[in-house]
Design a protein around this motif. Structure first.
Motif, PDB file in Angstrom:
ATOM      1  N   MET A  71       0.833  -1.207   0.000  1.00 31.57           N
ATOM      2  CA  MET A  71       0.000   0.000   0.000  1.00 31.57           C
ATOM      3  C   MET A  71       0.865   1.253   0.000  1.00 31.57           C
ATOM      4  O   MET A  71       0.490   2.284  -0.543  1.00 31.57           O
ATOM      5  CB  MET A  71      -0.917   0.002   1.233  1.00 31.57           C
ATOM      6  N   ASN A  77       1.475   2.235  -3.403  1.00 31.36           N
ATOM      7  CA  ASN A  77       0.315   2.907  -4.015  1.00 31.36           C
ATOM      8  C   ASN A  77       0.191   4.336  -3.532  1.00 31.36           C
ATOM      9  O   ASN A  77      -0.137   5.239  -4.293  1.00 31.36           O
ATOM     10  CB  ASN A  77      -0.964   2.131  -3.681  1.00 31.36           C
ATOM     11  N   LYS A  78       0.484   4.524  -2.243  1.00 26.69           N
ATOM     12  CA  LYS A  78       0.376   5.886  -1.739  1.00 26.69           C
ATOM     13  C   LYS A  78       1.389   6.797  -2.419  1.00 26.69           C
ATOM     14  O   LYS A  78       1.082   7.930  -2.786  1.00 26.69           O
ATOM     15  CB  LYS A  78       0.621   5.898  -0.232  1.00 26.69           C
ATOM     16  N   LEU A 111       2.709   6.323  -5.390  1.00 25.58           N
ATOM     17  CA  LEU A 111       2.260   6.487  -6.774  1.00 25.58           C
ATOM     18  C   LEU A 111       1.184   7.560  -6.835  1.00 25.58           C
ATOM     19  O   LEU A 111       1.213   8.457  -7.693  1.00 25.58           O
ATOM     20  CB  LEU A 111       1.714   5.140  -7.258  1.00 25.58           C
ATOM     21  N   LEU A 112       0.237   7.482  -5.913  1.00 26.24           N
ATOM     22  CA  LEU A 112      -0.840   8.457  -5.880  1.00 26.24           C
ATOM     23  C   LEU A 112      -0.292   9.855  -5.658  1.00 26.24           C
ATOM     24  O   LEU A 112      -0.652  10.808  -6.361  1.00 26.24           O
ATOM     25  CB  LEU A 112      -1.829   8.080  -4.772  1.00 26.24           C
ATOM     26  N   THR A 166       1.964  11.103  -8.787  1.00 26.83           N
ATOM     27  CA  THR A 166       1.199  11.387 -10.008  1.00 26.83           C
ATOM     28  C   THR A 166       0.204  12.511  -9.770  1.00 26.83           C
ATOM     29  O   THR A 166      -0.078  13.301 -10.685  1.00 26.83           O
ATOM     30  CB  THR A 166       0.454  10.141 -10.503  1.00 26.83           C
ATOM     31  N   SER A 167      -0.311  12.617  -8.568  1.00 27.63           N
ATOM     32  CA  SER A 167      -1.201  13.750  -8.293  1.00 27.63           C
ATOM     33  C   SER A 167      -0.454  15.061  -8.403  1.00 27.63           C
ATOM     34  O   SER A 167      -0.936  16.018  -9.021  1.00 27.63           O
ATOM     35  CB  SER A 167      -1.794  13.641  -6.886  1.00 27.63           C
ATOM     36  N   GLY A 206       2.230  15.542 -10.081  1.00 32.49           N
ATOM     37  CA  GLY A 206       2.530  15.748 -11.504  1.00 32.49           C
ATOM     38  C   GLY A 206       1.331  16.274 -12.251  1.00 32.49           C
ATOM     39  O   GLY A 206       1.429  17.185 -13.088  1.00 32.49           O
ATOM     40  N   THR A 207       0.164  15.712 -11.979  1.00 29.73           N
ATOM     41  CA  THR A 207      -1.056  16.171 -12.647  1.00 29.73           C
ATOM     42  C   THR A 207      -1.342  17.623 -12.319  1.00 29.73           C
ATOM     43  O   THR A 207      -1.662  18.423 -13.204  1.00 29.73           O
ATOM     44  CB  THR A 207      -2.239  15.292 -12.224  1.00 29.73           C
ATOM     45  N   PHE A 219       0.956  19.729 -14.281  1.00 30.90           N
ATOM     46  CA  PHE A 219       0.556  19.867 -15.682  1.00 30.90           C
ATOM     47  C   PHE A 219      -0.599  20.811 -15.830  1.00 30.90           C
ATOM     48  O   PHE A 219      -0.636  21.632 -16.748  1.00 30.90           O
ATOM     49  CB  PHE A 219       0.151  18.499 -16.265  1.00 30.90           C
ATOM     50  N   LEU A 220      -1.586  20.651 -14.935  1.00 31.80           N
ATOM     51  CA  LEU A 220      -2.750  21.520 -15.037  1.00 31.80           C
ATOM     52  C   LEU A 220      -2.344  22.985 -14.873  1.00 31.80           C
ATOM     53  O   LEU A 220      -2.768  23.857 -15.630  1.00 31.80           O
ATOM     54  CB  LEU A 220      -3.784  21.124 -13.989  1.00 31.80           C
ATOM     55  N   TRP A 246       0.637  24.237 -15.304  1.00 32.94           N
ATOM     56  CA  TRP A 246       1.467  24.643 -16.446  1.00 32.94           C
ATOM     57  C   TRP A 246       0.591  24.955 -17.653  1.00 32.94           C
ATOM     58  O   TRP A 246       0.775  25.981 -18.316  1.00 32.94           O
ATOM     59  CB  TRP A 246       2.438  23.489 -16.751  1.00 32.94           C
ATOM     60  N   ALA A 247      -0.374  24.069 -17.945  1.00 32.65           N
ATOM     61  CA  ALA A 247      -1.253  24.308 -19.094  1.00 32.65           C
ATOM     62  C   ALA A 247      -2.025  25.600 -18.894  1.00 32.65           C
ATOM     63  O   ALA A 247      -2.123  26.427 -19.818  1.00 32.65           O
ATOM     64  CB  ALA A 247      -2.209  23.137 -19.273  1.00 32.65           C
TER      65      ALA A 247
END
Lengths: 559, 513
Positions: free
Chosen positions: A1, A4-5, A7-8, A11-12, A14-15, A18-19, A21-22
């Motif tokens: 777990m 997974n934490k 990874l979460l 990637t969060s 990173g997301t 990106f948001l 940055w965009a």
């Protein structure tokens, strides 16, 4: 777990990155915002406050136009003064039309809906109409002014020379030259700018008024700079001035096009020959669909046109268009003209006068005197003086100004030939339903062509149209021996014209045929067969009659 | 709070306590600090209670599922969210559609990004559902009692492809227009058979299908509205319904497939507090009057962990990874948009979307077989797998069953060789009409690279059944061959076919511009 934490988490983050940055690059740092910020800082301080950074566009729903060019070219936006001399922010050059009346893309091409430079200029893949290059900018006028009236090229040039020689530019500015720069109050005067005098209503009695002024003045420019102009010169000057519509390059280019005989093979707006492709919308062609393998330099429509003019068969393999031997200046002008051949669909409410005149009232955009008609339709094949042309790799185009030919060809013969052409050969049919020429114009051409031969005309012919009654077999043998090498075994034409041609045989009398064989055509390769010669036998009258009978034998089969 | 305090004081205290109380009433069971509270957290929440309260550790392994099912769901969610945003600006009429896409790209704040996400998430979804199907197959997750869920999954695959295809038309550019023209003509391909049998006059399913799809004879305003309706309303509702069934069945079938010896394979639980050992006599909150047992009764929860937090974190991780990948792609790669659709200028080659290019390759040989015949065989064949393979050996393990991983490798090699061989022959030598120009159409419909390949794969599968004495072995071989064939045909259709569908080694060699 734990994995997974992590990874979460990453990637969060990173997301979110990106948001963010965009959002930032697309809304804060995008091209047009940066440009508008630069514009604002270049404004005088008192105007900065009032300038808002926002998307600007010119919207004309009737034309389906939403042009955002003015988001970057802010100086051209309605209400903005612009920065003179600046590359991007300069105000729109002074033109006849209000730029915000039609939007930008109607005149300039490109992709109006785009807000990124490459896309907006249309130089990206999958946009079929890139912007017209700046040096050809006036080609965009052709989008609406599809039937811009132009005078004969020679008269245009003559009129321009006369305007210079009579020193009109001493007081008048014209196409960016001339005019006086006397400061106000020092006794000088300046005449109006004549660059657009052909497009606007002007006083047609100007010459009389100029003369009156000259009479009235004792000293000063009216006395020194203006002199009476004799009548034929005056007419040329008036024609020249009528062509001044604020697009001098365009008018010159169109006049040149109509002097080189291009419409002999190419139809524009339904008027012209059908040997070559229809050019009505050639300026709108998508450069992405063209073959640039033989075209050096940039992959633009202008570049393709120019190379095609230089060597048509290299750019379009198998092309029937000859290399015309044009100078670079001529190629430049012709490219200019072709780029102006555009015809996007838009409502009639936007049609200019010239197009309405042409479409609704059947007026011509080219002059309809013999010289211009000949230059527009005939000169490319038959030569500027009707001397005929021999292009490499093609059958010879006949010398229709040849006096020996004209001495035998009646007006009716010429008229029928022009009207119906030579089916199966390069001469198109010019009648109203085919090539688009009107009977009066054909008549004018007949007169002009006759003039090319010095006025030679056939005398009255006492014999009927069909009097030949020779022996067909003898005629066939003689034809095979004497004529087939140039005219083809079946009369299909080779070096010489096709004789087994429906229209020729219908319009030529037997006298015409017999006399042509008998006398030949001096200056061409058609010899006089009744004259003595060291290389062939003479043909007697009876033998010539048999040949004519043999030719008439083709009349039925060629129908 | 003393009831004897004056009312005004009580009022004041209540007001101050209101925020904390608000949170407490929203989350009735409180923070999930005990197993009971963790369970309640899941089944007491309207959004989460589709999940089980406890999940088996085997199901949570990345190596078991690679998160592909949730990744497909995540991609769907992304397309839904971005799709709704796009609907604010997109206009489904031929005169306006293309310009509205341009406006979204150039003017709408972050419109370019949103549109790119939508396109990429759609493509990612097609990829993940295919991989998910492969995962479910290779772990034999279709076995009893999950047969029907496999069929629901097949339906979901079809609807997903339908969603992607209907969306393809909406930009109304050359790519869209001609791809859908191809698709509609494939729908009309039964005419290949009815024409050969001279039946089309009174029995024309092909024409009917095309008319149903386009609402007219050619792709136009009718088709656009129709595809738009399918794309934003009908197919999403369909997929929602099917997904509801799909997830419900997972619960009712007892969670994800796992091998019987999952406990031994997993080893002792590490890093998690010890789970309790008693098997429940009944499931939670089971009404006393109901007869029978649910899947959890009688099976000890030894290998299970609370869904909150383990399953939820795993799902959230997959959701976020999928989102991250889609956003990464969207940031740097623009969704394509070619010239405005022009009925007078066909694209050459006109290509279907990539997931149909394998089919288009087969359609080039026979429209009916490639467009209708073989896809039907494939879909029906796939749907039949759980009913033909009722063995129990190897359930829940990758490549489980007789033959195992080696058989899969061999089948992959065989499948690749077969498809490459058939395609090489067809490309190099042509097909029947090269040598026999008057060959009857029905012969070519019956014998073409697609049917030949299908026959080869089928024969191989039957060979495997006999050799291993197992239907599962045959299924393993057949499915692997199918994947290999699909891959190679798609690659050929994408990269090696140029104008007039002729073979070129590279797009640089295409004639013309």
């Amino acid at each position: 777990m734990r994995a997974n934490k992590h990874l979460l988490l990453w990637t969060s983050l990173g997301t979110l990155l990106f948001l963010g940055w965009a959002a930032y690059t697309e809304n804060v740092q995008n091209e047009w915002r940066q440009l508008q910020r630069a514009y604002r800082s270049a404004l005088p301080p008192e105007q900065r406050e009032a300038f808002r950074i926002e998307l600007r566009q010119i919207v004309v729903p009737a034309l389906h136009v939403s042009d955002r060019c003015v988001s970057c070219h802010v100086g051209m936006a309605p209400g903005e003064a612009g920065l003179r001399g600046h590359r991007t922010f300069a105000p729109h050059p002074d033109v006849v039309h209000d730029p915000s009346g039609f939007g930008c893309t109607v005149c300039h091409g490109g992709q109006g809906r785009a807000t990124v430079k490459g896309d907006a200029h249309g130089t990206v893949p999958h946009w079929p109409e890139p912007q017209i290059p700046r040096r050809y900018a006036h080609a965009g006028c052709g989008s609406c002014h599809t039937h811009l009236e132009v005078p004969n090229l020679a008269i245009l040039g003559h009129g321009r020379d006369l305007v210079e020689r009579y020193d009109c530019l001493a007081c008048h500015s014209l196409d960016g030259r001339g005019g006086t720069l006397r400061p106000a109050g020092t006794g000088g005067m300046a005449g109006p700018d004549l660059s657009r005098v052909g497009a606007t209503a002007h006083d047609r009695g100007w010459y009389g008024k100029h003369l009156a002024q000259r009479e009235a003045a004792q000293v000063g420019p009216w006395r020194d700079s203006f002199a009476p102009v004799p009548e034929p010169d005056l007419a040329a000057i008036v024609e020249f001035l009528d062509s001044r519509v604020g697009a001098p390059g365009l008018v010159e280019a169109k006049a040149l096009f109509h002097s080189l005989g291009c419409r002999g093979c190419h139809s524009i707006g339904g008027v012209g020959g059908d040997d070559g492709p229809d050019l009505t919308r050639v300026g709108q062609r998508d450069p992405g669909q063209l073959d640039f393998s033989s075209v050096p330099g940039e992959r633009s429509l202008a570049g393709w046109f120019a190379e095609h003019f230089r060597a048509p068969a290299k750019v379009v393999p198998g092309s029937a268009m000859p290399a015309l031997g044009l100078s670079d200046a001529q190629i430049e002008q012709l490219t200019f003209h072709l780029l102006s051949l555009r015809r996007p669909e838009f409502p009639e409410a936007f049609w200019p006068r010239d197009r309405i005149r042409a479409v609704r009232f059947d007026e011509r955009e080219f002059a309809v005197d013999g010289a211009t008609l000949y230059g527009t339709f005939c000169a490319a094949c038959h030569g500027p003086q009707g001397q005929g042309i021999r292009y490499a790799g093609m059958s010879v185009f006949p010398a229709i100004g040849n006096p020996d030919f004209l001495a035998l060809a009646s007006d009716e013969f010429l008229r029928q030939t022009i009207h119906s052409g030579r089916p199966g050969r390069r001469m198109p049919a010019w009648g109203e339903k085919t090539g688009g020429l009107r009977p009066s114009e054909i008549e004018t051409l007949v007169g002009f062509v006759r003039g090319l031969g010095g006025g030679a005309a056939p005398g009255p012919d006492p014999r009927p149209g069909r009097w030949a009654a020779g022996e067909p077999e003898l005629g066939a043998r003689l034809y095979a021996a004497n004529c087939a090498s140039c005219h083809g075994e079946r009369g299909q034409g080779n070096e010489g014209p096709a004789l087994a041609n429906r229209v020729l045989l219908a319009s030529a009398t037997d006298t015409y045929l017999a006399e042509t064989v008998r006398r030949g055509r001096r200056g061409t390769t058609m010899p006089a067969f009744s004259a003595p010669s060291p290389v062939r036998g003479m043909l007697s009258e009876a033998e010539i009659e048999s040949i004519v009978t043999h030719l008439r034998g083709w009349q039925e089969s060629s129908r | 709070m003393s009831a004897s305090a004056p009312a005004l004081t009580r009022f004041g205290r209540n007001l101050v306590a209101a925020p904390r109380r608000f949170v407490e009433t929203m989350f009735r069971s409180g923070a999930p600090t005990s197993d009971r509270k963790r369970a309640t957290f899941v089944f007491g929440n309207v959004f989460l209670h589709l999940h089980p309260a406890r999940t088996h550790r085997w199901s949570l392994r990345w190596a078991t599922t690679w998160g592909l099912g949730i990744a497909s769901f995540a991609a769907l969610g992304l397309t839904l969210v971005t799709g709704v945003l796009l609907m604010f600006y997109y206009k489904p009429y031929p005169d306006a559609a293309y310009d509205s896409i341009k406006d979204i790209h150039f003017v709408v704040p972050t419109g370019r990004f949103i549109r790119n996400i939508h396109r990429w998430a759609g493509n990612v979804m097609v990829v993940t559902v295919i991989l998910h199907m492969a995962r479910a197959f290779y772990t034999a997750a279709y076995r009893r009692p999950r047969e029907f869920n496999w069929v629901v999954g097949m339906l979901l695959l079809v609807v997903t492809l339908g969603l992607a295809f209907t969306g393809y038309l909406l930009p109304w550019d050359q790519l869209a227009y001609w791809a859908i023209t191809i698709g509609a003509n494939i729908a009309q391909s039964p005419r290949e058979v009815t024409d050969a049998l001279a039946m089309t006059g009174w029995f024309d399913p092909g024409g009917f299908q095309k008319l149903l799809l386009l609402g007219a004879d050619t792709v136009g305003a009718e088709a656009l509205i129709r595809f738009y309706l399918l794309h934003v309303m009908i197919l999403p509702l369909g997929i929602a319904l099917l997904l509801a069934v799909h997830f419900w069945r997972i619960r009712k079938d007892g969670g994800l497939t796992r091998p019987d010896d999952a406990e031994q394979r997993l080893g002792p639980t590490r890093g998690v507090y010890p789970v309790f050992r008693e098997a429940p006599q009944r499931t939670y909150q089971l009404a006393a009057l109901v007869r029978g047992k649910t899947a959890a009764v009688g099976r000890g929860p030894e290998g299970t962990v609370p869904a909150m937090p383990h399953l939820l974190y795993a799902e959230l991780a997959v959701l976020m990874v999928t989102t991250f990948v889609c956003l990464l792609l969207a940031l740097f790669l623009d969704a394509p948009l070619k010239e405005l659709a022009n009925a007078a200028v066909p694209e050459n080659p006109a290509k279907a979307p990539w997931y149909f290019l394998g089919l288009q390759e087969l359609v080039a040989f026979s429209a009916f077989m490639g467009g209708i015949g073989i896809p039907s065989i494939v879909v029906i064949g796939l749907a039949l797998i759980p009913y033909l393979d009722r063995e129990t050996d190897g359930t829940g393990v990758w490549f489980g069953g007789p033959g195992g991983g080696r058989l899969v490798l061999t089948s992959a090699a065989f499948g690749l060789a077969a498809v490459l061989g058939v395609e090489a022959i067809a490309i190099r030598f042509g097909w029947i009409r090269e040598w026999w120009p008057h060959a009857p159409q029905l012969l070519i419909t019956a014998i073409n690279p697609g049917t030949v390949l299908t026959a080869i794969y089928g024969a191989y599968s039957i060979y495997l059944v006999r050799r291993y004495d197992s239907t599962r072995a045959g299924a393993l071989g057949l499915f692997t061959c199918f994947l290999a064939g699909f891959l190679v045909l798609t690659v050929i259709g994408t990269h090696f076919r140029g104008p007039n569908w002729e073979f070129f080694w590279s797009p640089a060699q295409w004639p013309g511009h």
